[in-house]
Design a protein around this motif. Structure first.
Motif, PDB file in Angstrom:
ATOM      1  N   TYR A  22      15.662  -2.642   2.750  1.00 48.31           N
ATOM      2  CA  TYR A  22      15.105  -1.512   1.878  1.00 48.31           C
ATOM      3  C   TYR A  22      16.012  -0.909   0.815  1.00 48.31           C
ATOM      4  N   MET A  25      15.140  -2.541  -4.226  1.00 46.36           N
ATOM      5  CA  MET A  25      13.797  -2.767  -4.233  1.00 46.36           C
ATOM      6  C   MET A  25      13.184  -3.151  -5.629  1.00 46.36           C
ATOM      7  N   ILE A  28      11.843  -6.790  -6.059  1.00 51.36           N
ATOM      8  CA  ILE A  28      10.226  -7.234  -6.078  1.00 51.36           C
ATOM      9  C   ILE A  28       9.901  -7.533  -7.610  1.00 51.36           C
ATOM     10  N   THR A  53       5.323 -10.094  -1.128  1.00 54.12           N
ATOM     11  CA  THR A  53       5.571  -8.788  -0.162  1.00 54.12           C
ATOM     12  C   THR A  53       5.284  -9.241   1.288  1.00 54.12           C
ATOM     13  N   LEU A  85       5.627  -2.561   1.884  1.00 51.01           N
ATOM     14  CA  LEU A  85       5.189  -2.898   0.594  1.00 51.01           C
ATOM     15  C   LEU A  85       3.791  -3.238   0.800  1.00 51.01           C
ATOM     16  N   ILE A 109       9.283   2.909  -1.458  1.00 53.79           N
ATOM     17  CA  ILE A 109       8.400   2.010  -0.940  1.00 53.79           C
ATOM     18  C   ILE A 109       7.011   2.124  -1.141  1.00 53.79           C
ATOM     19  N   LEU A 112       6.065   1.724  -4.735  1.00 55.78           N
ATOM     20  CA  LEU A 112       5.853   0.278  -5.035  1.00 55.78           C
ATOM     21  C   LEU A 112       4.472  -0.268  -4.479  1.00 55.78           C
ATOM     22  N   ALA A 113       4.533  -0.097  -3.361  1.00 49.81           N
ATOM     23  CA  ALA A 113       3.164  -0.577  -2.746  1.00 49.81           C
ATOM     24  C   ALA A 113       1.926  -0.006  -3.301  1.00 49.81           C
TER      25      ALA A 113
END
Length: 293
Positions: A22, A25, A28, A53, A85, A109, A112-113
């Protein structure tokens, strides 16, 4: 959806950052760039986002199992607790056309998700909510008549004393006979002191404490679940984490090119620890399927 007021005390989200999975990040975004897409803006095909993801051990196969067990389709809704994610959530929604409500406690997180979901044009079916699963306020956003609740390798991060509140909320999110589907860690036997420290620091299992099978089942029953099916996945997951680590090391040149030496080292450390823990024999993996009583 964005329900920032539901954030838990920051210690919860800061503690989990000792877990290398975590941190960093932006890796990604680096994966997106390597696949030929802009790091932060623009449409990305859903299948590209899925591949980057999908962090659950059972992957697309696990998503198919959820869809089958819960008989998901148009008009159905599922809550993903500790959704990360959003990998499994987007796959479940895309394949079944159901709505998935993602609940994630980590701000970076969650954001970003939410961005990835929007970029693959799935925000109309996959809703991202930031909040604490132990807080009753999340029920106001997630609703109380959902068809299913899923959780992939997330409950392990919840302190034992907080779990009753989380399980109770999970039950409240469901309609009568609604489905619960969890993949998680449990204690097959007592951890050594070294294993407990690795679980605490490297895997963000609070104080390195996990429930036994009996404790886990009892806590779900107390929260209002019935017909609890316990499938031990320890052998399967032991092989998975070992091969995952080996594959990652084998592709070191690729990973250092796409990311950097530091990120490779962090991920390698995490994969090494998890593989070692499963090899030790005391850490177990489980799939739990149950229904609201």
């Amino acid at each position: 959806y964005s329900f920032c007021t539901l954030l838990a005390p920051m210690t919860v989200t800061e503690d989990i950052k000792t877990m290398k999975l975590y941190t960093d990040m932006d890796r990604i975004e680096s994966e997106l760039a390597d696949a030929g897409y802009d790091r932060k803006v623009g449409t990305v095909p859903a299948e590209v986002v899925h591949k980057i993801t999908m962090l659950s051990y059972s992957g697309v196969q696990g998503c198919d199992r959820v869809i089958d067990v819960m008989q998901l389709g148009e008009g159905k809704s599922v809550v993903d607790v500790g959704s990360g994610l959003g990998g499994p959530a987007r796959v479940i929604s895309e394949k079944s056309n159901c709505v998935v409500k993602c609940l994630e406690i980590q701000k970076d997180i969650h954001e970003l998700a939410e961005s990835l979901t929007s970029r693959c044009d799935m925000a109309n079916k996959v809703q991202c909510v930031m909040g604490n699963a132990a807080d009753e306020q999340v029920l106001d956003v997630l609703g109380k008549g959902n068809d299913g609740v899923v959780s992939w390798l997330a409950v392990l991060h919840i302190p034992m004393e907080v779990r009753p509140s989380v399980f109770k909320n999970m039950a409240t999110m469901l309609h009568a006979d609604g489905w619960l589907f969890i993949e998680d860690f449990f204690a097959r036997s007592t951890f050594t002191e070294e294993e407990a420290v690795m679980l605490d620091v490297d895997v963000s299992v609070p104080q390195g404490v996990l429930p036994s099978r009996q404790q886990y089942v009892a806590s779900l029953e107390s929260a209002g679940f019935k017909n609890i099916q316990w499938t031990d996945l320890t052998s399967e997951w032991t092989d998975f984490v070992s091969s995952r680590h080996a594959s990652y090391v084998q592709a070191k040149d690729r990973h250092t090119r796409v990311h950097n030496e530091n990120i490779f080292g962090n991920m390698n450390h995490f994969y090494t620890v998890v593989s070692k823990l499963f090899a030790g024999g005391s850490l177990g993996g489980v799939r739990i399927i149950a229904q609201k009583a």
